[in-house]
Design a protein around this motif. Structure first.
Motif: not given
Length: 698
Positions: A415-433
């Motif tokens: 993935s590009s930087y943008e795609e990787a950052i979006q995916t990892l951020l989504k996973y992290s925030l979803k886990l917090v939720s």
């Protein structure tokens, strides 16, 4: 009150002690259950991260705690396809859902049902044959064949072997097979089992039955043996209710079940493989518990309880009928007992029953027979609990490692930087939720996963910072800090690697010194699930520590391999970057199905620690420390048995040799690396580069 004769009582107590020694005691049983329930939760949560509508369940002996090292039980998984609404009452039909009606009438075998697909715009059945997975019966009903799931699942489990409703991912030699059953969930209790809820008796209790009824049921794609509708029937599974019953057994009842499985393994399966199953033994145990007084099931009566279970099993065999505990009309033995094998199995069971425990001394599994003889002679036997605990902690760590690798890193490896950052951020925030709305093991699973995603996100951001400004922003360091202590070394090694890459050698050296101080070679186990390799015996110190802790021991007893994505490349020394480009066009054809990790730069923690020390001490001009690090790197490659990426460590060692002007030694390292992994190995690049350099030098 029931009282066993003195001899039987003495043997029962010694037998109970032996079973406790090999891990069938309350503490180890609870440890096993915790490990597999945690695994189950992580499976389901990672599915939610990817918006998959399904739930995983780990069932059978491992999650029940009804196994031993010698029984070596397979891992059983059930995957529930939650996007399907399976109903038994028309009132449960839901608009817009994939609704299916369970039909349980006189045309189906007990314990089975038919499935009728329903329309999603009205509570009405379909009336046309849409594809090969449905069939119109004589009354005009459209029914789904039980091959519906298998035709889809077969593609997912390419190379897997079907056993009834399960697909088996067959492990390599030295690894357990994994059976996965794909099932359709029904929220309501099966009609055929409703009579069971109303039966009177002391076991199961009303509370247990109430809990069981709330677990609903599953249907799996396999028909009754010999049924005229075998292709249309779906087996009804009450596996979650049965797990509840297993979790409510006392230790004597559980030991009785383990002994029955050992008897199967030692006396029956060698000659009569597909006759009596462990599930039949479990069912017989349930019937025995339900029909006896609870006072009987005590340690001093173990031999009597075992004989009772074997006697009931023998009667089932005589009648060729083992009724399902919850749906009694379902005969589990139907089609399993041949007329040729029946008298021999009966003879074996009667011999064991009449032997008053002497036959048990012939059980080889877990050396049970030999251990029992020693106990009866009042001699001390060794205890296996620390080895079992070590394996459980190791298995939890490798499962986490595999979950992160397969459900995150390989998905964003290119993935590009943008795609990787979006995916990892989504996973992290979803886990917090998810974590905010759960507790217990669910919350623990979220924490174990979230910290690792957060740290990876931090290093991707840091790589981007280096690319733009060669300075690490505070935001990146904050994300990185959240997962630095998930294990002894891997996160901190990535931090040291990043600091080295921006030229902050002094801080890199401080981090490396801290890692070396925490990395106790007598305790810490390397963990790698990039590929299957047979590890050697676990360290005694690791097992001893694991015996006193649960999954929290991972933090200070394990060293995960260090992985870098392509979008973390600026945190990687140039020597390791070659690993991201290990595959030639020809090599790609030799990759396996689960070899996506080869697109990453991956190295075991301990050799990477010494490699980074070699580099930092070289920059700091500390020659003696540099040579010590090089010696440690060579010794680790030579002596550490549990390295998953020995070829990569040899490639790094070869480059160290080159930097010390030892070209011949470097070439030797690369050739040794190729011996470890002949394809998809950056050693080929290094050999070509080195030979070119040597030729030009001449």
């Amino acid at each position: 009150m029931f009282q066993a004769p003195e001899y039987t009582r003495a043997v029962s107590l010694r037998l109970s002690e032996v079973l406790a020694d090999i891990g069938v005691d309350e503490r180890i049983v609870l440890k096993r259950r915790r490990v597999y329930l945690l695994r189950e939760t992580m499976y389901t949560i990672t599915g939610k991260l990817q918006d998959v509508s399904g739930s995983y369940y780990t069932l059978g002996s491992q999650s029940e705690g009804s196994t031993t090292l010698g029984l070596d039980s397979d891992s059983d998984q059930l995957y529930s396809l939650n996007f399907i609404n399976l109903i038994q009452d028309w009132a449960d039909w839901e608009p817009g859902m994939m609704n299916k009606l369970m039909i349980q009438d006189e045309t189906v075998s007990p314990g089975y049902c038919l499935l009728q697909p329903l329309r999603d715009d009205a509570p009405l059945p379909f009336n046309d044959v849409r594809n090969d997975d449905v069939w119109k019966d004589r009354t005009g009903r459209i029914l789904e064949k039980n091959t519906l799931i298998s035709s889809v699942v077969a593609e997912v489990y390419e190379g897997g072997v079907r056993h009834g409703p399960a697909y088996t991912k067959e492990g390599k030699p030295g690894f357990k097979d994994t059976d996965t059953v794909h099932a359709l969930p029904c929220k309501s209790w099966p009609q055929q089992a409703r009579q069971w809820l109303d039966q009177q008796g002391q076991w199961p209790s009303d509370d247990m039955k109430r809990y069981c009824s709330n677990t609903g049921c599953f249907v799996v794609g396999v028909g009754g043996k010999g049924s005229e509708n075998e292709e249309l029937e779906w087996r009804i599974s009450t596996s979650l209710a049965e797990r509840c019953l297993m979790f409510n057994l006392n230790i004597t009842q559980l030991r009785c079940y383990v002994l029955m499985k050992m008897i199967l393994k030692n006396f029956i399966k060698p000659s009569f493989e597909n006759t009596i199953s462990s599930y039949m033994c479990k069912t017989v145990l349930f019937h025995c518990i339900a029909n006896t007084h609870s006072n009987i099931w005590r340690e001093e009566n173990l031999l009597v309880c075992l004989s009772l279970c074997l006697f009931v099993l023998n009667n089932c065999l005589l009648n060729e009928n083992c009724p399902h505990f919850i749906i009694p009309g379902n005969n589990l033995m139907k089609g399993h007992i041949s007329h040729e094998s029946k008298p021999y199995i009966i003879e074996i069971l009667q011999y064991i029953i009449n032997s008053e425990g002497k036959a048990l001394q012939g059980i080889l599994c877990d050396d049970l027979g030999a251990r029992l003889q020693l106990k009866l002679s009042n001699l001390v036997t060794s205890i296996k609990s620390d080895i079992i605990s070590g394996k459980l902690v190791r298995d939890t760590a490798t499962f986490i490692d595999n979950t992160i690798l397969m459900n995150c890193l390989t998905l964003i490896r290119n993935s590009s930087y943008e795609e990787a950052i979006q995916t990892l951020l989504k996973y992290s925030l979803k886990l917090v939720s998810i974590s905010k709305n759960c507790q217990g093991l669910d919350k623990k699973a979220c924490g174990l996963l979230a910290t690792r995603f957060c740290t990876t996100l931090g290093f991707v951001l840091a790589s981007l910072n280096i690319c733009w400004h060669n300075v690490i922003r505070a935001e990146s360091l904050t994300w990185i800090s959240l997962g630095l202590n998930t294990d002894v070394s891997s996160g901190k090694l990535k931090l040291a690697s990043m600091l080295y890459c921006i030229g902050d050698t002094q801080r890199a050296e401080t981090v490396l010194r801290d890692i070396e101080g925490s990395y106790d070679l007598n305790i810490v186990e390397p963990i790698c699930k990039c590929h299957d390799f047979i590890g050697q015996r676990l360290r005694k110190g690791f097992c001893a520590t694991a015996d006193n802790h649960n999954e929290e021991a991972i933090q200070y007893t394990t060293a995960f391999c260090v992985r870098f994505l392509l979008c973390e490349i600026n945190c990687v020394p140039h020597e390791l970057r070659y690993e991201m480009f290990r595959s030639t066009e020809e090599d790609l054809a030799f990759r396996g199905r689960y070899d996506e990790w080869m697109d990453l730069a991956v190295i075991d923690s301990l050799p990477y620690l010494y490699f980074l020390q070699y580099k930092t001490y070289n920059n700091l001009g500390r020659h003696d420390d540099k040579q010590r690090a090089l010696s440690n790197l060579m010794r680790t490659i030579d002596r550490e048995p549990n390295l998953g990426h020995r070829e990569t460590a040899l490639n790094l060692l070869g480059q160290c040799m080159e930097q010390d002007d030892r070209a011949v030694d470097a070439l030797h390292c690369y050739l040794l690396s190729l011996n470890q992994r002949g394809r998809n190995n950056a050693a080929k690049l290094h050999i070509c580069r080195l030979l070119s350099s040597m030729a030009n030098a001449n």
